[in-house]
Design an enzyme around this catalytic site. Structure first.
Site, mmCIF file in Angstrom:
data_model
loop_
_atom_site.group_PDB
_atom_site.id
_atom_site.type_symbol
_atom_site.label_atom_id
_atom_site.label_comp_id
_atom_site.label_asym_id
_atom_site.label_seq_id
_atom_site.Cartn_x
_atom_site.Cartn_y
_atom_site.Cartn_z
ATOM 1 N N CYS A 284 -8.677 5.902 -4.777
ATOM 2 C CA CYS A 284 -8.880 5.584 -5.474
ATOM 3 C C CYS A 284 -10.689 4.832 -6.210
ATOM 4 C CB CYS A 284 -8.689 3.985 -5.725
ATOM 5 S SG CYS A 284 -9.000 2.760 -7.399
ATOM 6 N N CYS B 18 6.952 -0.696 -6.195
ATOM 7 C CA CYS B 18 5.425 -0.526 -6.490
ATOM 8 C C CYS B 18 4.722 0.819 -6.427
ATOM 9 C CB CYS B 18 4.735 -1.668 -5.391
ATOM 10 S SG CYS B 18 3.011 -0.971 -5.904
ATOM 11 N N GLU C 162 1.546 6.460 -1.467
ATOM 12 C CA GLU C 162 2.748 5.785 -0.966
ATOM 13 C C GLU C 162 3.197 4.798 -1.950
ATOM 14 O OE1 GLU C 162 0.661 4.319 3.768
ATOM 15 O OE2 GLU C 162 -0.163 3.208 1.969
ATOM 16 N N CYS D 285 -13.384 -1.765 -4.805
ATOM 17 C CA CYS D 285 -13.782 -2.531 -5.016
ATOM 18 C C CYS D 285 -13.707 -3.197 -3.299
ATOM 19 C CB CYS D 285 -12.227 -3.752 -5.316
ATOM 20 S SG CYS D 285 -11.953 -3.282 -7.128
ATOM 21 N N CYS E 54 -0.259 -5.643 -1.094
ATOM 22 C CA CYS E 54 -1.056 -5.704 -1.670
ATOM 23 C C CYS E 54 -2.847 -5.286 -1.224
ATOM 24 C CB CYS E 54 -1.819 -6.287 -2.629
ATOM 25 S SG CYS E 54 -0.645 -7.697 -3.219
ATOM 26 N N CYS F 14 -10.507 -3.349 -0.597
ATOM 27 C CA CYS F 14 -9.154 -2.991 -0.913
ATOM 28 C C CYS F 14 -8.655 -1.639 -0.036
ATOM 29 C CB CYS F 14 -8.728 -2.746 -2.335
ATOM 30 S SG CYS F 14 -7.443 -1.850 -2.550
HETATM 31 N N1 SAH Z 1 -6.406 -0.363 -9.805
HETATM 32 C C1 SAH Z 1 -4.896 -1.829 -9.928
HETATM 33 C C2 SAH Z 1 -3.542 -1.503 -9.521
HETATM 34 C C3 SAH Z 1 -4.257 -1.655 -8.096
HETATM 35 S S1 SAH Z 1 -3.076 -2.812 -7.747
HETATM 36 C C4 SAH Z 1 -5.308 -3.310 -10.303
HETATM 37 O O1 SAH Z 1 -6.616 -2.923 -9.351
HETATM 38 O O2 SAH Z 1 -5.035 -3.370 -10.874
HETATM 39 C C5 SAH Z 1 -3.474 -3.401 -6.407
HETATM 40 C C6 SAH Z 1 -3.670 -5.592 -6.378
HETATM 41 O O3 SAH Z 1 -3.448 -5.746 -5.094
HETATM 42 C C7 SAH Z 1 -4.714 -5.523 -7.175
HETATM 43 O O4 SAH Z 1 -5.003 -6.978 -7.754
HETATM 44 C C8 SAH Z 1 -5.763 -5.985 -6.736
HETATM 45 O O5 SAH Z 1 -7.217 -5.782 -6.454
HETATM 46 C C9 SAH Z 1 -5.214 -6.480 -5.072
HETATM 47 N N2 SAH Z 1 -5.837 -6.392 -3.796
HETATM 48 C C10 SAH Z 1 -6.342 -4.894 -3.411
HETATM 49 N N3 SAH Z 1 -6.772 -5.520 -2.568
HETATM 50 C C11 SAH Z 1 -6.432 -6.327 -1.644
HETATM 51 C C12 SAH Z 1 -5.836 -6.941 0.102
HETATM 52 N N4 SAH Z 1 -6.629 -6.382 0.697
HETATM 53 N N5 SAH Z 1 -5.178 -8.106 0.201
HETATM 54 C C13 SAH Z 1 -4.523 -8.738 -1.443
HETATM 55 N N6 SAH Z 1 -4.383 -8.076 -2.436
HETATM 56 C C14 SAH Z 1 -5.806 -6.953 -3.011
#
Ligand code: SAH
Length: 352
Positions: A113, A106, A93, A117, A336, A120
């Protein structure tokens, strides 16, 4: 059926080799480069300053291909989420985010991934594979071609699915073409790579002659809490990641961004805020608070507005520059951390 080989994604040198193989001079390769990335021609046919006979010879074995759009979902706030289906059936996406004075794209670097985390959706959905250079770059080409014509500057964030520094070669190859003045010509200041901090790859990125802005996914104010939220903390610890980020040469003297997803009742207390101030004391950087974007599969709740306010105030009183990210495209799961592999869970597409 054998596919024609894709010209899109090839760098200058690869194009030069290809054209040399056809008995063509280097300037023909440069013309093709410009068609592919500066003018973003969608076919060999459009490359009208290449002689017709050459275009035909090229087209016998090659094509210009961007990733295939399977669905487009439009949010009430104007955000558009693109779902692409790749040759092997993997789905990724990208998101188009119109703003007041700029428009942001974006993009993803992996299908899924592997980092898992806890908050996420992408990680929860699993991991399929690294994207190829053309698949990364092609997301930008498709979204740009789809956007309504206007002259607002483009901003590109590598914050979609996947961890860019676990797909270093393809990501950096795409970055070089994005920032190349004869390519997409995106200023390094308008390009941001977000990472959890894969240290060996981050060290390599620092040595690139042209680098994008850097955002670090921090999300916690200490090691134990970060370990609970982000398993990668076991490999690359919070303090080492901050130390490396501090050495990263940001374009035009800008500052590194520390992203902090705010999880209700988990990392959002005044004590966490004070700990974060201590952790970042003496570092040059700004904190971007991202209130959790919830989804049924995510086992956390968003913070209250009061908790975010109080957190923000403690940081700024502690001389830490701080901003709060406004969610975009939440209604279409484009915000995000809401990008994921499974298409069943996606909302119905809308015609555009
Ligand atoms: N793997 C990289 C690139 C992804 S960036 C990284 O982690 O930086 C995506 C961003 O959105 C990251 O900062 C991630 O932690 C954040 N993110 C992930 N899940 C989220 C959620 N449920 N709500 C808000 N932000 C989130």
């Amino acid at each position: 059926m054998e596919r024609l080989s894709n010209l899109f994604g090839l760098d200058r040198e690869a194009l030069r080799t290809l054209f040399a193989g056809l008995g063509e001079p280097a300037y023909r390769a440069q013309q093709a480069y410009s068609w592919l990335y500066e003018k973003r021609a969608a076919s060999i046919d459009e490359m009208t300053d290449l002689p017709k006979a050459l275009r035909e010879r090229l087209a016998a074995g090659h094509a210009v291909r961007w990733p295939e759009v399977m669905e487009r979902a439009r949010s009430t706030d104007g955000t558009v989420k693109f779902l692409f289906e790749l040759d092997d059936g993997a789905t990724i996406e990208s998101v188009f985010i119109p703003e007041e004075r700029r428009r942001t794209i974006c993009i993803s670097t992996q299908a899924g991934c592997p980092l898992k985390c806890a908050f996420c959706l992408t990680g929860i959905g699993g991991y399929k594979r690294n994207l190829k250079t053309w698949e990364i770059l092609g997301q930008v080409a498709v979204v740009m071609a789809d956007a309504p014509p206007d002259h607002m500057p483009w901003n590109i964030v590598i914050m979609g699915m996947g961890e860019p520094l676990l797909n270093y070669e393809a990501t950096v190859a795409a970055l070089r073409i994005l920032m190349d003045r004869e390519g997409f010509a995106i200023s390094p200041k308008k390009l941001t790579l977000s990472t959890v901090g894969i240290l060996p790859a981050l060290e390599k990125l620092m040595l690139e002659p042209v680098r994008p802005n850097l955002a670090i996914s921090l999300h916690a104010s200490n090691k134990a809490l970060r370990r609970e939220l982000m398993p990668i903390e076991d490999r690359y610890g919070i303090e080492e990641v901050i130390a490396a980020a501090q050495r990263y040469p940001i374009p035009s003297g800008g500052m590194v961004t520390y992203e902090y997803v705010v999880l209700g009742g988990v990392n959002d207390s005044p004590a966490h805020a004070r700990e974060l101030v201590r952790l970042l004391r003496g570092s040059k950087g700004k904190v971007n608070l991202i209130p959790l974007n919830p989804a049924p599969e995510i086992p956390f709740a968003p913070p209250t507005a009061q908790a975010v306010d109080a957190f923000c105030r403690i940081l700024s009183e502690g001389d830490v520059t701080v901003s709060v990210r406004r969610p975009r495209g939440q209604d279409i799961l484009a915000a995000c951390g809401q990008l994921h592999l499974k298409r069943e869970a996606a909302p119905a597409p809308v015609a555009s």
